[in-house]
Design a protein around this motif. Structure first.
Motif, mmCIF file in Angstrom:
data_model
loop_
_atom_site.group_PDB
_atom_site.id
_atom_site.type_symbol
_atom_site.label_atom_id
_atom_site.label_comp_id
_atom_site.label_asym_id
_atom_site.label_seq_id
_atom_site.Cartn_x
_atom_site.Cartn_y
_atom_site.Cartn_z
ATOM 1 N N ALA A 314 0.889 -1.298 0.102
ATOM 2 C CA ALA A 314 0.069 -0.024 -0.118
ATOM 3 C C ALA A 314 0.896 1.245 -0.050
ATOM 4 N N THR A 315 0.492 2.317 -0.917
ATOM 5 C CA THR A 315 1.304 3.184 -1.018
ATOM 6 C C THR A 315 0.577 4.607 -1.247
ATOM 7 N N LEU A 358 -2.910 0.224 -3.979
ATOM 8 C CA LEU A 358 -2.934 -0.989 -3.232
ATOM 9 C C LEU A 358 -2.895 -1.974 -4.159
ATOM 10 N N GLU A 359 -1.717 -2.929 -4.178
ATOM 11 C CA GLU A 359 -1.408 -3.639 -5.095
ATOM 12 C C GLU A 359 -0.749 -5.256 -4.378
ATOM 13 N N GLU A 360 -1.216 -6.069 -5.180
ATOM 14 C CA GLU A 360 -0.926 -7.427 -4.637
ATOM 15 C C GLU A 360 -0.147 -8.182 -5.809
ATOM 16 N N PHE A 387 -5.299 -1.521 -7.482
ATOM 17 C CA PHE A 387 -6.268 -0.420 -7.598
ATOM 18 C C PHE A 387 -5.598 0.815 -7.221
ATOM 19 N N ASP A 388 -5.739 1.963 -8.344
ATOM 20 C CA ASP A 388 -5.025 3.064 -8.073
ATOM 21 C C ASP A 388 -6.106 4.132 -7.822
ATOM 22 N N GLY A 389 -5.970 5.253 -6.952
ATOM 23 C CA GLY A 389 -6.735 6.084 -6.641
ATOM 24 C C GLY A 389 -6.044 7.623 -7.142
ATOM 25 N N SER A 390 -6.566 8.603 -7.540
ATOM 26 C CA SER A 390 -6.048 9.760 -7.923
ATOM 27 C C SER A 390 -6.866 11.006 -7.612
ATOM 28 N N TYR A 408 -6.161 -2.198 -12.158
ATOM 29 C CA TYR A 408 -5.000 -2.650 -13.209
ATOM 30 C C TYR A 408 -4.498 -3.984 -13.064
ATOM 31 N N GLY A 409 -3.848 -4.712 -13.598
ATOM 32 C CA GLY A 409 -3.403 -5.901 -13.763
ATOM 33 C C GLY A 409 -2.108 -6.081 -14.649
ATOM 34 N N GLY A 410 -1.273 -7.100 -14.258
ATOM 35 C CA GLY A 410 -0.267 -7.363 -15.294
ATOM 36 C C GLY A 410 0.802 -8.179 -14.898
#
Length: 452
Positions: A314-315, A358-360, A387-390, A408-410
């Motif tokens: 989480a950033t 928030l990234e997994e 998930f990105d929040g702006s 997002y995913g990748g």
């Protein structure tokens, strides 16, 4: 540094480290494989010392710290007992290293949300004089279209200065590029030095000084001070721990540039010589000073926790700038380095910003050492989703009208120098269609420097 090295050949599997008895006294420490690296570069990262009990837990911490230097593809330890006893009470430690390629004459790349993919040529030495000093010169231009936007750069950095834990990073950048997001031709020169003094194991004092010259618009000095708490297990590919940074920077009060109107043309120049020539720019400061004068209050917070092969991160990056901020320094959101819900455009501009992620991550393949044509490097593969929040706003406090969200995913390829290459697909319900993104470095790194 952003050098990409391309080659082909056969991969080599790393050897497993020899087991060392826990708690045995260390009688001596030696190194093998340091062909280009001074021994003191390694010694200052070690925790297992002569006269103390050997600890495998300490070695794992040492290994992470040595990997952060980005000099080695493989780090192992072995030991030999001292004396004839079956159960050794004293051991000789030997650290084994396989060094990453040192000289890199190669293609150079950079991916920004403003300029897209830029490619060119670079010459880099990632270990000057064996002192863990990185030096790189490069030229980059846009791919679509070629030679439309150009950059010339010199980078130098090291985690130590004169034997002190004073990390430094120097950058000299010349830019000739049309900024299609903010709408102006950028002919600029940037000189920047960043300092990081670690006076406690997990606490650093930060300093920055920079000078930007934007031809026809402004001359901008920057000075900043801050601090950072760093409890991460590793700076590169972090698995556990937290990081918190607070930075206060002042920008502006350089030579003031004034724009004047004359018929269909707009002219820019200094107070003493205002008639330097026409500027085809609809967003200038016609009749007023183009000088900037503002403070930037930056908060950068990151937290990571690993469960098996799953790494949760989480950033939050928040930058608030009271004062006079001009259009050429507005923040933008959109793209692989900021908000993975849509591309960057002139409709997503603001004075202040907040980026939340928030990234997994799923570690599909752990870091592996490899060698191609005698060139040593490492690689790893991770699957990601998040998930990105702006938030972008100009005055006061932000509201829901200033907020956007996306999923997002990748897949990420973990490699030396660049940290990682990111291939991602983002989707924002507000825009209604997925967008493919290609990025270099971890997003928390690239969102700090943006188009630089």
């Amino acid at each position: 540094m952003v050098t990409i090295c391309l080659a082909g050949g056969a991969f080599a599997e790393p050897a497993a480290p020899a087991a060392c008895p826990e708690g045995a006294s260390v009688s001596s420490v030696s190194f093998e494989g340091l062909k280009h690296t001074k021994s003191r570069v390694v010694e200052r990262e070690l925790l297992n010392r002569v006269g103390e009990a050997f600890s495998m837990e300490k070695f794992e911490i040492e290994k992470a710290r040595l990997q952060d230097l980005d000099l080695f593809t493989e780090i192992t330890v072995s030991c030999d007992k001292v004396g004839e006893l079956a159960e050794p009470t004293s051991i000789k430690l030997t650290y084994h290293f396989k060094e990453i390629f040192r000289w890199i004459p190669a293609p150079a790349g950079k991916k920004t949300d403003r300029d897209g993919l830029m490619l060119g040529l670079a010459l880099a030495n990632i270990n000057v004089l064996g002192e863990d000093i990185r030096l790189e010169v490069q030229y980059r231009t846009t791919v679509d279209p070629f030679f439309d936007k150009n950059e010339y750069a010199l980078y130098a950095s090291s985690p130590y200065m004169f034997g002190l834990p004073l990390g430094w990073n120097f950058e000299f950048l010349v830019t000739d590029s049309y900024d299609n997001i903010r709408g102006f031709q950028e002919n600029s020169i940037l000189l920047d030095i960043d300092l990081d003094y670690k006076f406690l194991p997990n606490l650093s004092l930060l300093g920055t000084a920079a000078y930007r010259m934007l031809d026809g618009m402004a001359n901008l000095p920057e000075f900043g001070l801050g601090f950072a708490f760093d409890y991460r297990d590793s700076k590169l590919d972090t698995r556990n721990g937290v990081y918190f940074e607070y930075m206060l920077t002042h920008v502006g009060e350089g030579e003031e540039i004034v724009a004047f109107c004359a018929g269909d043309y707009e002219f820019a120049g200094s107070w003493d010589d205002p008639w330097d020539g026409p500027e085809d720019n609809p967003k200038n400061c016609c009749g007023k000073s183009c000088g900037e004068n503002y403070w930037e209050l930056l908060t950068d917070a990151r937290a990571y926790k690993t469960f098996g092969r799953f790494v949760t991160g989480a950033t939050a990056l928040v930058r608030y700038r009271p004062g006079e901020v001009k259009f050429f320094d507005y923040y933008y959101h959109g793209g692989a380095n900021t908000f993975r819900g849509h591309e960057a455009d002139s409709g997503s501009l603001g004075v202040h910003e907040a980026l939340l992620t928030l990234e997994e991550r799923f570690v599909l393949m752990e870091r592996h050492a490899a060698s191609i044509w005698g060139i040593n490097f490492f690689y790893g593969v991770q699957l990601v989703a998040g998930f990105d929040g702006s938030l972008l706003w100009d005055k006061g406090r932000p509201g829901w009208d200033n907020y956007e969200g996306a999923v997002y995913g990748g897949i990420h390829l973990v490699i030396p120098a660049l940290d990682r290459i990111r291939f991602e697909v983002g989707y924002s319900p507000d825009r209604g269609e997925p967008v493919f993104y290609f990025g270099l470095f971890d997003k928390v790194t690239s969102s700090r420097w943006r188009s630089r």
